[in-house]
Design a protein around this motif. Structure first.
Motif, PDB file in Angstrom:
ATOM      1  N   VAL A   3       0.841  -1.186   0.000  1.00 48.91           N
ATOM      2  CA  VAL A   3       0.000   0.000   0.000  1.00 48.91           C
ATOM      3  C   VAL A   3       0.880   1.241   0.000  1.00 48.91           C
ATOM      4  O   VAL A   3       1.842   1.333   0.766  1.00 48.91           O
ATOM      5  CB  VAL A   3      -0.943   0.031   1.225  1.00 48.91           C
ATOM      6  CG1 VAL A   3      -1.837   1.259   1.184  1.00 48.91           C
ATOM      7  CG2 VAL A   3      -1.783  -1.233   1.287  1.00 48.91           C
ATOM      8  N   GLN A   5       0.745   5.813  -1.153  1.00 51.55           N
ATOM      9  CA  GLN A   5      -0.177   6.939  -1.288  1.00 51.55           C
ATOM     10  C   GLN A   5       0.488   8.068  -2.063  1.00 51.55           C
ATOM     11  O   GLN A   5       1.683   8.338  -1.909  1.00 51.55           O
ATOM     12  CB  GLN A   5      -0.606   7.440   0.093  1.00 51.55           C
ATOM     13  CG  GLN A   5      -1.626   8.572   0.045  1.00 51.55           C
ATOM     14  CD  GLN A   5      -2.225   8.888   1.400  1.00 51.55           C
ATOM     15  OE1 GLN A   5      -2.464   7.984   2.207  1.00 51.55           O
ATOM     16  NE2 GLN A   5      -2.478  10.160   1.666  1.00 51.55           N
ATOM     17  N   ALA A  14      -8.996   5.070  -4.485  1.00 52.01           N
ATOM     18  CA  ALA A  14      -7.963   4.031  -4.465  1.00 52.01           C
ATOM     19  C   ALA A  14      -7.815   3.425  -5.851  1.00 52.01           C
ATOM     20  O   ALA A  14      -8.801   3.242  -6.575  1.00 52.01           O
ATOM     21  CB  ALA A  14      -8.302   2.943  -3.448  1.00 52.01           C
ATOM     22  N   LYS A  45      -4.879   6.467  -2.792  1.00 54.06           N
ATOM     23  CA  LYS A  45      -4.272   5.251  -2.244  1.00 54.06           C
ATOM     24  C   LYS A  45      -3.972   4.294  -3.393  1.00 54.06           C
ATOM     25  O   LYS A  45      -4.787   4.099  -4.290  1.00 54.06           O
ATOM     26  CB  LYS A  45      -5.221   4.597  -1.237  1.00 54.06           C
ATOM     27  CG  LYS A  45      -4.689   3.340  -0.575  1.00 54.06           C
ATOM     28  CD  LYS A  45      -5.631   2.837   0.512  1.00 54.06           C
ATOM     29  CE  LYS A  45      -5.594   3.753   1.722  1.00 54.06           C
ATOM     30  NZ  LYS A  45      -6.279   3.150   2.902  1.00 54.06           N
ATOM     31  N   GLU A  89      -8.722  -2.077   4.093  1.00 52.00           N
ATOM     32  CA  GLU A  89      -7.833  -1.059   3.530  1.00 52.00           C
ATOM     33  C   GLU A  89      -8.597  -0.070   2.650  1.00 52.00           C
ATOM     34  O   GLU A  89      -8.248   1.107   2.575  1.00 52.00           O
ATOM     35  CB  GLU A  89      -6.719  -1.732   2.711  1.00 52.00           C
ATOM     36  CG  GLU A  89      -5.576  -0.829   2.326  1.00 52.00           C
ATOM     37  CD  GLU A  89      -4.819  -0.280   3.521  1.00 52.00           C
ATOM     38  OE1 GLU A  89      -4.682   0.958   3.604  1.00 52.00           O
ATOM     39  OE2 GLU A  89      -4.374  -1.081   4.363  1.00 52.00           O
ATOM     40  N   LEU A  90      -9.640  -0.536   1.971  1.00 54.91           N
ATOM     41  CA  LEU A  90     -10.370   0.294   1.023  1.00 54.91           C
ATOM     42  C   LEU A  90     -11.602   0.970   1.631  1.00 54.91           C
ATOM     43  O   LEU A  90     -12.346   1.642   0.914  1.00 54.91           O
ATOM     44  CB  LEU A  90     -10.802  -0.545  -0.177  1.00 54.91           C
ATOM     45  CG  LEU A  90      -9.679  -1.132  -1.031  1.00 54.91           C
ATOM     46  CD1 LEU A  90     -10.259  -1.994  -2.151  1.00 54.91           C
ATOM     47  CD2 LEU A  90      -8.774  -0.044  -1.600  1.00 54.91           C
ATOM     48  N   CYS A  93     -13.312   4.381   0.388  1.00 54.92           N
ATOM     49  CA  CYS A  93     -12.714   4.748  -0.895  1.00 54.92           C
ATOM     50  C   CYS A  93     -13.580   4.296  -2.075  1.00 54.92           C
ATOM     51  O   CYS A  93     -14.170   3.212  -2.031  1.00 54.92           O
ATOM     52  CB  CYS A  93     -11.331   4.113  -1.057  1.00 54.92           C
ATOM     53  SG  CYS A  93     -10.043   4.817  -0.012  1.00 54.92           S
ATOM     54  N   SER A  95     -12.978   2.776  -5.483  1.00 54.01           N
ATOM     55  CA  SER A  95     -11.818   2.027  -5.951  1.00 54.01           C
ATOM     56  C   SER A  95     -11.893   1.768  -7.453  1.00 54.01           C
ATOM     57  O   SER A  95     -12.968   1.553  -8.012  1.00 54.01           O
ATOM     58  CB  SER A  95     -11.716   0.694  -5.203  1.00 54.01           C
ATOM     59  OG  SER A  95     -11.519   0.935  -3.820  1.00 54.01           O
TER      60      SER A  95
END
Length: 265
Positions: A3, A5, A14, A45, A89-90, A93, A95
């Motif tokens: 990961v 950014q 993301a 991200k 993690e998402l 977001c 994505s």
């Protein structure tokens, strides 16, 4: 899972690559962004997901990650645990997930539903069509996270890698992370209606082109010479002889053509 950014702050966007380890096109697009570090107007991200499968150059280690969501932190499979980790993690977001295929060279988008986000953003991407999965989204990333998937081209090709880079930058421009303008275009929309299964065989053939209508009575595929004939009209999607183990691909109906609004005077 790796990961990174671009920009500072909490990302609401993301870019996801490497869900499948034999589809490196998106990973190259992410690497180029990390090498160039463009100035972004919104934080982004960047996620390279299935590093173990990428290292082995296989689709997955234990099970197909894009059929394993939502996963579980205590799952017995590598992908089951990874699915749970990726969803965390998402969180929060929108994505953008990149894939490639053995069935179709021209980029197209896949969405869970024709949401306002999808109908606004996808026509701004350099894709030929958009496919709504309808009832065939179980286990896929966009069943759990707001996601636009793109098929960037033929698996393992330089063209797919170039398309992935172009698609990613168009997406980031469309959501206001990169400066510039996008070009909206008319976009045909298809909805999956059925799975086209195949029996175990030594040889498989496909006689039709994806997104070209198949008429009743047309032969469309064969397993060991046993030909399947269409009983009703459909549009093939992700059809290929050996892309999936148990299915040739999907049947779809054409439901719409999205047309950009005329520019204001």
């Amino acid at each position: 899972m790796r990961v990174a950014q671009l920009g500072s702050g909490t990302p609401e966007i993301a870019v996801v690559a490497g869900v499948h380890g034999d589809e490196p096109c998106g990973v190259r697009a992410v690497k180029r962004l990390l090498d160039e570090r463009p100035t972004v107007e919104r934080p982004v991200k960047l996620v390279v997901v299935n590093e173990a499968a990428l290292e082995r150059q296989v689709r997955f280690v234990d099970e197909d990650l894009n059929r394993a969501f939502p996963g579980d932190s205590h799952a017995k499979t590598h992908e089951g645990r990874l699915a749970h980790e990726l969803i965390e993690e998402l969180e929060g977001c929108l994505s953008f997930s990149m894939h490639s295929t053995q069935s179709h060279a021209e980029p197209f988008a896949i969405v869970n539903e024709l949401s306002e986000t999808a109908t606004e953003l996808v026509p701004q991407l350099p894709v030929a069509t958009m496919v709504e999965t309808s009832n065939f989204a179980e286990g896929r990333l966009f069943s759990e996270v707001d996601t636009i998937e793109v098929e960037c081209g033929l698996q393992g090709t330089e063209t797919a890698a170039q398309n992935a880079d172009r698609l990613t930058r168009a997406f980031l421009t469309a959501v206001g992370a990169l400066p510039g303008d996008t070009v909206a275009r008319d976009l045909p929309v298809y909805r999956l209606t059925d799975v086209i299964r195949k029996e175990r065989a030594d040889t498989y053939e496909v006689f039709v082109e994806n997104f070209a209508e198949v008429e009743p009575g047309d032969p469309f595929a064969a397993a060991d010479g046993d030909t399947q004939v269409a009983q009703e009209p459909f549009y093939p999607v992700l059809m290929s002889p050996n892309g999936y183990r148990n299915v040739f691909g999907y049947a779809a109906e054409k439901v719409d053509v999205l047309t950009p609004s005329p520019a204001a005077d």
